[in-house]
Design an enzyme around this catalytic site. Structure first.
Site, PDB file in Angstrom:
ATOM      1  CB  SER A 202      -0.959  -0.035   1.196  1.00  0.00           C
ATOM      2  OG  SER A 202      -2.026   0.865   1.035  1.00  0.00           O
ATOM      3  CG  ASP A 228      -4.253  -4.954  -2.986  1.00  0.00           C
ATOM      4  OD1 ASP A 228      -4.513  -5.376  -4.120  1.00  0.00           O
ATOM      5  OD2 ASP A 228      -5.134  -4.581  -2.191  1.00  0.00           O
ATOM      6  CG  HIS A 358      -5.487  -3.338   1.265  1.00  0.00           C
ATOM      7  ND1 HIS A 358      -4.939  -3.023   0.037  1.00  0.00           N
ATOM      8  CD2 HIS A 358      -4.940  -2.458   2.155  1.00  0.00           C
ATOM      9  CE1 HIS A 358      -4.106  -1.999   0.169  1.00  0.00           C
ATOM     10  NE2 HIS A 358      -4.088  -1.644   1.438  1.00  0.00           N
TER      11      HIS A 358
END
Length: 400
Positions: A202, A228, A358
């Site tokens: 992230s 991700d 996620h």
């Protein structure tokens, strides 16, 4: 669910993989194991991970339980914290001469011999322990590998004065990561920098990409893997960040309650990962609410001024930086136009895990480790066997 519906579901998906059954993971376990076996909670094996060389549609297999209901913790399952010492050799505190007020904290297992160093940067609101379980899985496959997982400023156990704790500009975070790598080399008296694989989840993906693009670490960087996050979907997701922050609990009555919330809400879908990483996200403070004294360590709302700065231009930098490139996603719908074109041109490796959330590396640590190890081996320069030089062959009296 009626008996008729359950019968239909079993006929459709197979009796052994009923997606509506209660989860059986760690059933009957009521004590903290000394060395828990970190496994993917998903029932499929690591070899079944979806790997794509194009952006075609992926149809998940029925046993991936994509639509399983959010569950609480199964009866008998422990929620006890798993200590960081289960996964890392040591923790280090590092101080930079350029900014002595900031004391970086990181978890470290040193590489052995000429083994690689996986340098890992977590996402916003998380900590270095987010990579603990996947780190152990990497070392199962490369026993000489080292792992360096830092706590970003304003996160975990890294200390910074209040005015600096939330200087979360991308160039600041990129400099922090560079400093941590260099300071660790000095602290551990490594004669030279080991071959490095940068890994970021992230926000961390934006940080490692920025550092790779800067070239500060030179040829020691073999490649970088981003987990991700892509520019387009990340910027779109920022619109709903305030909603997310307003709906999550302000605190928890116990540490175990915080762990359970992450599992129940499917924020983290692997209980071993949650028991390892969640405790570092919370801090005991009963001043605000004595009934829920375990509060969030990081004030994510305070980072809002930097949200767009993190991700604008990410796709372009990801494609242009030198070194091997890999993108791990929880779904191909996250690809933006620039990355879709880059994938069609073969500019980077793409791995998709549609059964993960996620936090790919926490949900599926074994499969993520397999991907990262394969990525390293494809980019490992020591494995290259070069043909002999023509001049050397002539000196040896051989015909060319």
């Amino acid at each position: 669910m009626s008996d008729l519906q359950r019968t239909w579901a079993k006929a459709k998906f197979g009796a052994s993989n009923d997606p509506f059954d209660e989860p059986q993971e760690e059933q009957g376990q009521d004590v903290l194991p000394e060395l828990p076996e970190p496994v993917d909670d998903d029932s499929s094996s690591a070899s079944s991970a979806s790997s794509v060389s194009s952006t075609g549609t992926i149809i998940p297999s029925p046993n991936q339980k994509l639509f399983a209901r959010p569950q609480g913790v199964a009866r008998g399952r422990t929620l006890e914290q798993i200590p960081w010492t289960t996964y890392f050799e040591r923790e280090v505190s590092l101080k930079s001469e350029q900014d002595p007020e900031v004391i970086y904290h990181a978890y470290l297992t040193s590489p052995v011999g000429k083994g690689p160093l996986f340098v890992m940067h977590h996402g916003a609101g998380s900590s270095g322990l987010s990579f603990a379980v996947v780190a152990s899985q990497i070392r199962k496959r490369i026993s000489t590998a080292g792992i360096l997982a830092l706590d970003c400023r304003g996160h975990g156990s890294t200390y910074a004065p209040e005015d600096k704790a939330f200087d979360m500009r991308l160039d600041t975070l990129s400099s922090d990561l560079y400093n941590v790598v260099q300071l660790t080399k000095t602290e551990m008296s490594w004669p030279e920098m080991p071959p490095i694989v940068l890994v970021g989840h992230s926000l961390g993906g934006a940080v490692v990409t920025d550092l790779a693009k800067s070239g500060k670490l030179g040829t020691s960087v073999l490649g970088y893997a981003v987990l991700d996050v892509v520019e387009g979907s990340a910027i779109d997701a920022l619109q709903s960040m305030h909603t997310y922050l307003s709906t999550r609990p302000l605190g928890f009555a116990t540490l175990q309650a915080g762990i359970e919330w992450h599992i129940r809400s499917r924020t983290i879908r692997n209980s071993i990962s949650a028991r390892t990483s969640v405790p570092a996200l919370l801090v005991f403070n009963e001043n605000d609410d004595p009934t829920r004294p375990w509060r969030w360590r990081t004030n994510l709302g305070a980072t809002q001024p930097y949200w767009e700065d993190w991700f604008v231009g990410l796709s372009k930098k990801f494609l242009e930086a030198r070194g091997g490139k890999m993108l791990l996603l929880a779904g191909t719908d996250r690809l933006d136009t620039e990355l879709t074109i880059g994938q069609m041109q073969g500019k980077y490796a793409l791995q998709v895990f549609p059964e993960a959330g996620h936090f790919i590396h926490e949900d599926l640590p074994e499969k993520t480790a397999v991907s990262l190890v394969d990525f390293f081996r494809r980019n490992d320069r020591t494995a290259l066997v070069l043909p002999p030089k023509v001049s050397d062959l002539i000196k040896q009296g051989k015909r060319v």
